[in-house]
Design a protein around this motif. Structure first.
Motif, PDB file in Angstrom:
ATOM      1  N   ARG A 291       0.840  -1.195   0.000  1.00  0.00           N
ATOM      2  CA  ARG A 291       0.000   0.000   0.000  1.00  0.00           C
ATOM      3  C   ARG A 291       0.878   1.248   0.000  1.00  0.00           C
ATOM      4  O   ARG A 291       1.912   1.279   0.663  1.00  0.00           O
ATOM      5  N   PRO A 292       0.477   2.293  -0.747  1.00  0.00           N
ATOM      6  CA  PRO A 292       1.316   3.506  -0.815  1.00  0.00           C
ATOM      7  C   PRO A 292       1.227   4.302   0.480  1.00  0.00           C
ATOM      8  O   PRO A 292       0.506   5.297   0.577  1.00  0.00           O
ATOM      9  N   VAL A 293       1.937   3.866   1.505  1.00  0.00           N
ATOM     10  CA  VAL A 293       1.927   4.530   2.801  1.00  0.00           C
ATOM     11  C   VAL A 293       3.216   5.324   2.961  1.00  0.00           C
ATOM     12  O   VAL A 293       4.309   4.787   2.823  1.00  0.00           O
ATOM     13  N   VAL A 294       3.086   6.609   3.233  1.00  0.00           N
ATOM     14  CA  VAL A 294       4.248   7.453   3.502  1.00  0.00           C
ATOM     15  C   VAL A 294       4.511   7.415   5.007  1.00  0.00           C
ATOM     16  O   VAL A 294       3.686   7.865   5.794  1.00  0.00           O
ATOM     17  N   PRO A 295       5.633   6.832   5.438  1.00  0.00           N
ATOM     18  CA  PRO A 295       5.867   6.712   6.876  1.00  0.00           C
ATOM     19  C   PRO A 295       6.039   8.068   7.538  1.00  0.00           C
ATOM     20  O   PRO A 295       6.613   8.989   6.971  1.00  0.00           O
ATOM     21  N   ILE A 296       5.510   8.180   8.745  1.00  0.00           N
ATOM     22  CA  ILE A 296       5.668   9.390   9.545  1.00  0.00           C
ATOM     23  C   ILE A 296       6.877   9.208  10.445  1.00  0.00           C
ATOM     24  O   ILE A 296       6.928   8.254  11.220  1.00  0.00           O
ATOM     25  N   GLU A 297       7.846  10.085  10.337  1.00  0.00           N
ATOM     26  CA  GLU A 297       9.084   9.945  11.092  1.00  0.00           C
ATOM     27  C   GLU A 297       8.856  10.329  12.554  1.00  0.00           C
ATOM     28  O   GLU A 297       8.294  11.382  12.860  1.00  0.00           O
ATOM     29  N   ILE A 298       9.295   9.456  13.456  1.00  0.00           N
ATOM     30  CA  ILE A 298       9.181   9.717  14.885  1.00  0.00           C
ATOM     31  C   ILE A 298      10.353  10.590  15.310  1.00  0.00           C
ATOM     32  O   ILE A 298      11.505  10.286  14.997  1.00  0.00           O
ATOM     33  N   PRO A 299      10.109  11.709  16.018  1.00  0.00           N
ATOM     34  CA  PRO A 299      11.203  12.591  16.441  1.00  0.00           C
ATOM     35  C   PRO A 299      12.241  11.833  17.265  1.00  0.00           C
ATOM     36  O   PRO A 299      11.908  10.924  18.033  1.00  0.00           O
ATOM     37  N   GLU A 300      13.487  12.215  17.091  1.00  0.00           N
ATOM     38  CA  GLU A 300      14.585  11.515  17.767  1.00  0.00           C
ATOM     39  C   GLU A 300      14.447  11.567  19.283  1.00  0.00           C
ATOM     40  O   GLU A 300      14.766  10.590  19.971  1.00  0.00           O
ATOM     41  N   PHE A 301      13.953  12.674  19.829  1.00  0.00           N
ATOM     42  CA  PHE A 301      13.871  12.779  21.288  1.00  0.00           C
ATOM     43  C   PHE A 301      12.771  11.878  21.866  1.00  0.00           C
ATOM     44  O   PHE A 301      12.665  11.724  23.074  1.00  0.00           O
ATOM     45  N   LEU A 302      11.954  11.244  21.004  1.00  0.00           N
ATOM     46  CA  LEU A 302      10.951  10.290  21.453  1.00  0.00           C
ATOM     47  C   LEU A 302      11.396   8.847  21.205  1.00  0.00           C
ATOM     48  O   LEU A 302      10.601   7.916  21.350  1.00  0.00           O
ATOM     49  N   SER A 303      12.640   8.655  20.817  1.00  0.00           N
ATOM     50  CA  SER A 303      13.117   7.314  20.491  1.00  0.00           C
ATOM     51  C   SER A 303      13.144   6.438  21.739  1.00  0.00           C
ATOM     52  O   SER A 303      13.204   6.927  22.867  1.00  0.00           O
ATOM     53  N   PHE A 304      13.090   5.115  21.528  1.00  0.00           N
ATOM     54  CA  PHE A 304      13.117   4.158  22.631  1.00  0.00           C
ATOM     55  C   PHE A 304      13.885   2.921  22.193  1.00  0.00           C
ATOM     56  O   PHE A 304      14.072   2.678  21.005  1.00  0.00           O
ATOM     57  N   GLU A 305      14.337   2.148  23.161  1.00  0.00           N
ATOM     58  CA  GLU A 305      15.136   0.963  22.867  1.00  0.00           C
ATOM     59  C   GLU A 305      14.227  -0.262  22.802  1.00  0.00           C
ATOM     60  O   GLU A 305      13.370  -0.462  23.655  1.00  0.00           O
ATOM     61  N   GLN A 306      14.447  -1.088  21.758  1.00  0.00           N
ATOM     62  CA  GLN A 306      13.639  -2.288  21.585  1.00  0.00           C
ATOM     63  C   GLN A 306      13.984  -3.331  22.649  1.00  0.00           C
ATOM     64  O   GLN A 306      15.135  -3.497  23.033  1.00  0.00           O
ATOM     65  N   SER A 307      12.963  -4.029  23.107  1.00  0.00           N
ATOM     66  CA  SER A 307      13.108  -5.171  24.007  1.00  0.00           C
ATOM     67  C   SER A 307      12.462  -6.383  23.352  1.00  0.00           C
ATOM     68  O   SER A 307      11.445  -6.237  22.654  1.00  0.00           O
ATOM     69  N   PRO A 308      13.010  -7.587  23.534  1.00  0.00           N
ATOM     70  CA  PRO A 308      12.346  -8.786  22.996  1.00  0.00           C
ATOM     71  C   PRO A 308      10.999  -9.075  23.648  1.00  0.00           C
ATOM     72  O   PRO A 308      10.254  -9.914  23.163  1.00  0.00           O
ATOM     73  N   ARG A 309      10.686  -8.377  24.741  1.00  0.00           N
ATOM     74  CA  ARG A 309       9.397  -8.554  25.413  1.00  0.00           C
ATOM     75  C   ARG A 309       8.554  -7.303  25.132  1.00  0.00           C
ATOM     76  O   ARG A 309       8.935  -6.195  25.501  1.00  0.00           O
ATOM     77  N   GLN A 310       7.418  -7.495  24.465  1.00  0.00           N
ATOM     78  CA  GLN A 310       6.602  -6.359  24.041  1.00  0.00           C
ATOM     79  C   GLN A 310       5.120  -6.683  24.184  1.00  0.00           C
ATOM     80  O   GLN A 310       4.703  -7.828  24.013  1.00  0.00           O
ATOM     81  N   ALA A 311       4.341  -5.665  24.493  1.00  0.00           N
ATOM     82  CA  ALA A 311       2.883  -5.751  24.441  1.00  0.00           C
ATOM     83  C   ALA A 311       2.380  -4.557  23.638  1.00  0.00           C
ATOM     84  O   ALA A 311       3.112  -3.578  23.448  1.00  0.00           O
ATOM     85  N   PHE A 312       1.131  -4.643  23.158  1.00  0.00           N
ATOM     86  CA  PHE A 312       0.600  -3.581  22.303  1.00  0.00           C
ATOM     87  C   PHE A 312      -0.823  -3.216  22.734  1.00  0.00           C
ATOM     88  O   PHE A 312      -1.623  -4.076  23.123  1.00  0.00           O
ATOM     89  N   TYR A 313      -1.102  -1.899  22.631  1.00  0.00           N
ATOM     90  CA  TYR A 313      -2.416  -1.353  22.963  1.00  0.00           C
ATOM     91  C   TYR A 313      -2.940  -0.608  21.738  1.00  0.00           C
ATOM     92  O   TYR A 313      -2.359   0.396  21.307  1.00  0.00           O
ATOM     93  N   PHE A 314      -4.025  -1.121  21.154  1.00  0.00           N
ATOM     94  CA  PHE A 314      -4.629  -0.531  19.952  1.00  0.00           C
ATOM     95  C   PHE A 314      -5.663   0.506  20.401  1.00  0.00           C
ATOM     96  O   PHE A 314      -6.712   0.157  20.944  1.00  0.00           O
ATOM     97  N   ILE A 315      -5.363   1.795  20.172  1.00  0.00           N
ATOM     98  CA  ILE A 315      -6.241   2.883  20.605  1.00  0.00           C
ATOM     99  C   ILE A 315      -7.224   3.202  19.477  1.00  0.00           C
ATOM    100  O   ILE A 315      -6.818   3.629  18.387  1.00  0.00           O
ATOM    101  N   GLU A 316      -8.518   3.005  19.739  1.00  0.00           N
ATOM    102  CA  GLU A 316      -9.527   3.219  18.700  1.00  0.00           C
ATOM    103  C   GLU A 316      -9.485   4.653  18.183  1.00  0.00           C
ATOM    104  O   GLU A 316      -9.465   4.885  16.964  1.00  0.00           O
TER     105      GLU A 316
END
Length: 494
Positions: A291-316
């Motif tokens: 799909r032609p999706v233009v990614p929105i760049e996340i500001p550097e000061f909001l960056s975070f480190e990936q962990s192999p343990r993750q959960a997700f919350y889908f906000i309607e």
């Protein structure tokens, strides 16, 4: 037999037949095409075989050996021709050389007529530092040991798969429960620094790879050769309705379809598939256009480190939020544990604690905020109850509202980068509405530039100073807000 003794065949010709036989006669049949050596047009006799087609477009190699001027298939491959209890040999036959027909491949064969899965390529795939959820789209199939596969990744420390892990020992090399690296599995790879996986003459993964999935979570690869939308890659009959990638996720809702921050499945990436029941699974729709999706760049000061343990919350949805402007953040104290651009059913990641990665523990309640990039302000998110954090959980959250986040006190944060060239980020906090001035001075006390002056609302602020036209050296930042005054040294290096 089916040999045409009168008309010699070549790669540019074909032989058509119209013949139906009873199944019990197939053992008496053979197929043969007579060829003069010059008719082979320079093809390699060891690679020559008989091809069959029903439409003159899609050809399948069905076998055969060259002997005394004939290429013979002595036993009919019954399963290739069976049609409703009859043996149908209808169609077209020709002779060709099996080999790679893709011009960009490392083993491209200009003489090849057809060769599904014959091509190999020189691969160079770069992975980022820290933890990344990956898979190996190509490996050395003759030696898929972890020692051999990981040879080119000098910066690697850990490799973690579903229920197994290995790490690099300074003397012994790779040790642990992962002995072999497999194409069908996903892996969490930890790198000290960004590094490139290199493999010459590697075969791509077959698109018809079968995955044997258990009910629950399965860490697997994607077998397609290119990015493919989830809806094209996964059959609606599959019981696998939730997928987690590296900091992204998607889930299927009846009547709506696939939602979340994960839109396309990609080779070289790993994915957690959550399935309602065990099933033998194959991906579909390889090569479907993303799909032609233009990614929105996340500001550097909001960056975070990936962990192999993750959960997700889908906000309607979030009342007052805007797509392309706002970002949803999961936080624990001051630590950012996940960020996603705002959108309908945006999937907010929340990292779990793992080794040196800060994160949530099982059962902890999470905190969500929204960052408005136009106002440069943060907001608390309120609304539906948020389920406590649990690894690999998918949570659907109803509509939410937002209230401004007010800092506890005045603060001028450390500018970054510092030293810088030529742009530095400057953050400060205001606990109340006040007249604010942020200025830059040189070391003689002369004002160089005023960055902000005027009445500001309480909140968190982030601005940048572009010093492209300024001379290298040390400067002073001065924040004056109400009765609060603070200065900070920054260094411009060109």
């Amino acid at each position: 037999g089916m040999v045409d003794n009168n008309e010699r065949m070549s790669l540019n010709g074909y032989f058509e037949t119209n013949l139906n036989l009873e199944p019990d006669t197939h053992e008496l049949l053979n197929i043969g095409i007579a060829l003069d050596e010059q008719d082979l047009n320079g093809m390699d006799l060891e690679k020559v075989t008989i091809f069959h087609s029903t439409d003159l477009t899609n050809w399948k190699a069905i076998g055969g050996d060259v002997n005394d001027g004939y290429i013979m298939l002595n036993e009919i491959p019954y399963e290739l021709f069976q049609d409703d209890n009859n043996l149908s040999l209808n169609g077209y036959y020709t002779v060709g050389q099996v080999g790679c027909t893709a011009a960009g491949a490392a083993n491209y064969d200009v003489m090849a007529f057809h060769g599904e899965y014959e091509c190999s390529y020189n691969y160079a795939e770069t992975f980022s530092s820290g933890y990344s959820l990956i898979s190996f789209y190509s490996i050395d199939d003759e030696d898929n040991s972890i020692d051999n596969v990981m040879t080119s990744l000098d910066m690697s420390l850990n490799l973690i798969s579903e229920g197994s892990a290995s790490t690099v020992h300074p003397i012994l090399g790779w040790v642990g429960s992962i002995n072999d690296v497999d194409r069908d599995k996903g892996y969490w790879l930890y790198l000290f620094e960004s590094d490139t996986y290199e493999l010459d003459n590697g075969k791509p993964t077959r698109t018809d790879l079968t995955y044997y999935l258990n009910s629950g979570n399965n860490l697997i690869s994607y077998s397609g050769p290119s990015n493919t939308p989830i809806g094209d890659a996964i059959s609606v009959e599959s019981s696998c309705k939730s997928i987690i990638g590296s900091g992204v996720a998607a889930t299927y809702i009846n009547g709506i379809g696939w939602i979340g921050s994960l839109s396309d499945l990609k080779p070289w990436n790993g994915y957690w598939f959550n399935c309602a029941e065990a099933e033998d699974f194959q991906f579909e729709g390889h090569g479907a256009l993303p799909r032609p999706v233009v990614p929105i760049e996340i500001p550097e000061f909001l960056s975070f480190e990936q962990s192999p343990r993750q959960a997700f919350y889908f906000i309607e949805s979030i009342e007052g939020a805007e797509v392309g402007r706002d970002f949803i953040i999961s936080k624990k104290g001051d630590d950012i544990l996940g960020v996603v651009p705002y959108g309908e059913y945006a999937a907010v990641p929340a990292m779990g604690v793992f080794e040196h990665v800060a994160g949530y523990e099982t059962g902890e309640h999470i905190s969500l905020e929204l960052y408005n990039s136009d106002e440069e302000l943060y907001y608390y998110l309120n609304g539906q109850y948020l389920a406590p954090w649990n690894d690999l959980d998918i949570n659907i959250v109803g509509p939410m509202t937002m209230t401004p986040v007010v800092p506890e006190g005045y603060k001028l944060h450390n500018a970054y980068p510092n030293p810088f060239n030529p742009v530095s980020n400057i953050q400060f906090d205001l606990p109340e509405d006040t007249f604010t001035e942020l200025s830059v001075y040189d070391m003689t006390g002369r004002m160089v530039e005023t960055l902000i002056t005027g009445n500001l609302d309480a909140g968190y602020y982030n601005i940048t100073w572009d010093a492209s036209g300024k001379a290298s050296g040390m400067y002073l930042l001065k924040l004056h807000a109400g009765d609060f005054i603070e200065t900070q040294k920054i260094t411009l290096l060109k």
